[in-house]
Design a protein around this motif. Structure first.
Motif, short mmCIF file in Angstrom:
data_model
loop_
_atom_site.label_atom_id
_atom_site.label_comp_id
_atom_site.label_asym_id
_atom_site.label_seq_id
_atom_site.Cartn_x
_atom_site.Cartn_y
_atom_site.Cartn_z
N HIS A 152 0.94 -1.07 0.00
CA HIS A 152 0.09 0.01 0.12
C HIS A 152 0.79 1.36 -0.02
CE1 HIS A 152 -3.48 2.52 1.05
NE2 HIS A 152 -2.77 3.14 1.84
N MET A 153 2.11 1.19 0.59
CA MET A 153 2.76 2.47 1.01
C MET A 153 3.64 2.76 -0.38
SD MET A 153 2.13 3.67 3.74
CE MET A 153 3.64 4.94 3.70
N GLU A 154 3.96 1.41 -1.08
CA GLU A 154 4.67 1.76 -2.44
C GLU A 154 3.99 2.19 -3.39
OE1 GLU A 154 6.42 -2.34 -2.75
OE2 GLU A 154 8.06 -1.78 -1.46
N ALA A 155 2.53 1.86 -3.32
CA ALA A 155 1.48 2.16 -4.48
C ALA A 155 1.31 3.76 -4.17
CB ALA A 155 0.30 1.42 -4.08
N LEU A 156 1.11 4.18 -2.89
CA LEU A 156 0.95 5.74 -2.79
C LEU A 156 2.26 6.43 -3.34
CD1 LEU A 156 -0.86 5.66 0.70
CD2 LEU A 156 -1.65 6.07 -1.60
N ALA A 157 3.30 5.91 -2.90
CA ALA A 157 4.83 6.46 -3.53
C ALA A 157 4.67 6.47 -4.73
CB ALA A 157 5.91 5.79 -2.72
N LEU A 158 4.44 5.63 -5.55
CA LEU A 158 4.35 5.63 -6.95
C LEU A 158 3.33 6.55 -7.52
CD1 LEU A 158 5.37 4.38 -9.67
CD2 LEU A 158 3.68 2.54 -9.58
N ALA A 159 2.04 6.55 -6.91
CA ALA A 159 0.80 7.40 -7.34
C ALA A 159 1.30 8.85 -7.26
CB ALA A 159 -0.33 7.13 -6.52
N SER A 160 2.01 9.14 -6.32
CA SER A 160 2.56 10.60 -5.98
C SER A 160 3.51 11.03 -7.10
CB SER A 160 3.39 10.86 -4.55
OG SER A 160 4.55 9.82 -4.62
N LEU A 161 4.23 10.17 -7.95
CA LEU A 161 4.79 10.73 -9.03
C LEU A 161 4.15 11.06 -10.27
CD1 LEU A 161 7.98 8.49 -8.44
CD2 LEU A 161 7.74 10.53 -7.65
N LEU A 162 2.89 10.38 -10.46
CA LEU A 162 2.13 10.54 -11.58
C LEU A 162 1.25 12.02 -11.56
CD1 LEU A 162 0.52 6.81 -11.33
CD2 LEU A 162 2.27 7.91 -12.97
N PRO A 163 1.09 12.29 -12.90
CA PRO A 163 0.17 13.70 -12.95
C PRO A 163 -1.30 13.49 -12.46
CG PRO A 163 0.48 12.55 -15.20
CD PRO A 163 1.38 11.86 -14.17
N GLU A 164 -1.69 14.46 -11.85
CA GLU A 164 -3.06 14.41 -11.16
C GLU A 164 -4.34 13.90 -12.18
OE1 GLU A 164 -6.05 17.39 -8.87
OE2 GLU A 164 -4.03 17.86 -9.34
N SER A 165 -4.08 13.89 -13.52
CA SER A 165 -5.22 13.65 -14.47
C SER A 165 -4.96 12.08 -14.40
CB SER A 165 -4.77 14.14 -15.80
OG SER A 165 -3.48 13.88 -16.37
N ALA A 166 -4.05 11.41 -14.22
CA ALA A 166 -3.90 10.06 -14.30
C ALA A 166 -4.26 9.29 -12.94
CB ALA A 166 -2.38 9.44 -14.45
N LEU A 167 -4.77 10.06 -11.78
CA LEU A 167 -5.24 9.26 -10.81
C LEU A 167 -6.90 9.62 -10.63
CD1 LEU A 167 -2.84 11.35 -8.32
CD2 LEU A 167 -2.56 9.25 -9.44
N ASP A 168 -7.47 8.65 -9.85
CA ASP A 168 -8.77 8.54 -9.56
C ASP A 168 -9.09 9.31 -8.43
OD1 ASP A 168 -8.19 6.66 -7.69
OD2 ASP A 168 -8.86 4.86 -8.93
N ASP A 169 -10.42 9.34 -8.07
CA ASP A 169 -10.90 10.00 -7.00
C ASP A 169 -10.41 9.60 -5.44
OD1 ASP A 169 -12.11 11.89 -8.46
OD2 ASP A 169 -13.97 11.01 -8.28
N GLU A 170 -10.23 7.98 -5.64
CA GLU A 170 -9.80 7.35 -4.28
C GLU A 170 -8.24 7.79 -4.16
OE1 GLU A 170 -9.53 2.91 -2.56
OE2 GLU A 170 -10.45 3.14 -4.60
N LEU A 171 -7.49 7.54 -5.15
CA LEU A 171 -6.00 7.96 -5.04
C LEU A 171 -5.82 9.33 -4.46
CD1 LEU A 171 -4.31 5.79 -7.85
CD2 LEU A 171 -3.85 5.42 -5.49
N LYS A 172 -6.48 10.24 -4.98
CA LYS A 172 -6.38 11.61 -4.74
C LYS A 172 -6.76 11.81 -3.47
CE LYS A 172 -7.73 13.84 -9.25
NZ LYS A 172 -8.62 14.44 -9.98
N SER A 173 -7.97 11.27 -3.01
CA SER A 173 -8.01 11.25 -1.28
C SER A 173 -7.01 10.77 -0.51
CB SER A 173 -9.40 10.63 -1.12
OG SER A 173 -9.80 10.51 0.37
N LEU A 174 -6.55 9.69 -1.03
CA LEU A 174 -5.60 8.97 -0.14
C LEU A 174 -4.23 9.82 -0.04
CD1 LEU A 174 -5.97 5.36 -1.16
CD2 LEU A 174 -6.42 6.29 1.22
N LEU A 175 -3.78 10.45 -1.16
CA LEU A 175 -2.61 11.45 -1.33
C LEU A 175 -2.81 12.46 -0.62
CD1 LEU A 175 -1.70 10.71 -4.92
CD2 LEU A 175 -0.53 9.70 -2.96
#
Length: 336
Positions: A271-294
């Protein structure tokens, strides 16, 4: 019937024979000095040793006579027979006996014209003496004194007599007034005979606390060595099993092995590794759940930074307060 001319008195013969029997019946014998020991203290020592050891005070010449007819290393004890001598017969361990004899000693003041065995230092500070004629006694002894707040104080630390020097009468009086008792009076061990072995004070004087500390340190080092080289003993078995369990868990987590016992840790790590990877992506590539978690993660980090900053500010304030107090103490000392 008159005694034969030249023959020793009967009581001397009996004393020598009694001493010979005591030497043979006790494996441990101490030769001690009782020079300067008051009679009341000697009586107290006898009472304290009752049931543990027997003290015998006889003339040195009679002890030498008793030693002449004894075998083993008894003859070597003659060199320790001088001045005022007492014999202590016991079955105790010689080291325990030495410790017991040392405990018989009591603090004592120095006497006028006595040779001091130690350096005597009078420390700087207040005394229980009120202002008066006793100040002159202290000054005559070379002790710098003054009056502060209605009490006599020693202005600076001073050595009034050194080891090997004769104690002047005025120094002895001053030390007595101050209640300083720099020496100890009691049974002073010269040697202890233990089944043919002669033990002198330099061998018998053991620092028990230091020895305990060294044993504890040696035990800890041996335990660490045994654990690190996986040497199984009764003491290390439990530690080694715990270490093996922890190593196995860490291996399973790092390798991502789907083992029941470590699945929560593996999922948390993923889970922590996924969040770390998601933080490197542009905001347009994230869904609502990932945005909330970040965003939640960003808030948590900010709170951590704020807490750390508060802690640093608190430490800085405490440091400033200490510096202010130190400065005030310095001013107080400067202006009295």
């Amino acid at each position: 019937m008159a005694a034969v001319r030249g023959s020793p008195p009967k009581w001397k013969v009996q004393t020598v024979e009694e001493l010979r029997k005591m030497f043979k019946s006790h494996p441990v014998v101490a030769i001690v000095s009782f020079r300067g020991v008051p009679s009341n203290q000697m009586q107290r020592i006898r009472r304290e040793l009752r049931g543990k050891a027997l003290i015998k005070v006889v003339k040195n010449t009679l002890v030498e006579k008793a030693l002449e007819e004894l075998e083993d290393n008894y003859k070597k004890l003659e060199e320790f027979l001088y001045d005022q001598t007492a014999l202590v017969f016991t079955d105790m361990n010689p080291f325990k006996l030495y410790k017991l004899l040392e405990e018989t000693k009591e603090p004592s003041p120095l006497k006028p014209n006595q040779i001091s065995p130690v350096d005597v230092v009078v420390e700087k500070g207040p005394t229980p003496i009120p202002p008066g004629p006793m100040m002159a006694e202290l000054q005559n002894a070379g002790i710098p004194v003054a009056i502060e707040r209605g009490k006599v104080v020693v202005r600076e630390t001073v050595t009034v007599v050194k080891a090997g020097e004769v104690v002047k009468p005025e120094v002895a009086r001053a030390l007595s007034v101050l209640g300083i008792k720099p020496i100890k009076i009691g049974l002073d061990t010269r040697v202890i005979y233990d089944n043919g072995i002669l033990l002198t004070p330099d061998i018998l004087a053991i620092d028990v606390e230091k020895i305990k500390s060294e044993f504890a340190e040696a035990y800890q080092k041996a335990l660490n060595l045994a654990v690190n080289c996986a040497y199984v003993t009764e003491e290390t078995a439990e530690i080694l099993i715990m270490k093996a369990v922890m190593d196995a868990r860490n291996l399973a987590i790092n390798a991502g092995l789907p083992v029941k016992e470590v699945m929560p840790e593996i999922l948390a790590k993923a889970h922590m590794e996924a969040l770390a990877l998601a933080s490197l992506l542009p905001e347009s590539a994230l869904d609502d759940e990932l945005k909330s978690l970040l965003s939640s993660r960003v808030v948590e980090k900010k709170e951590e930074v704020v807490e750390e900053k508060k802690e640093e500010e608190k430490k800085e304030e405490e440091k400033e307060e200490e510096e202010e107090e130190s400065a005030l103490e310095g001013l107080g000392a400067l202006f009295g």
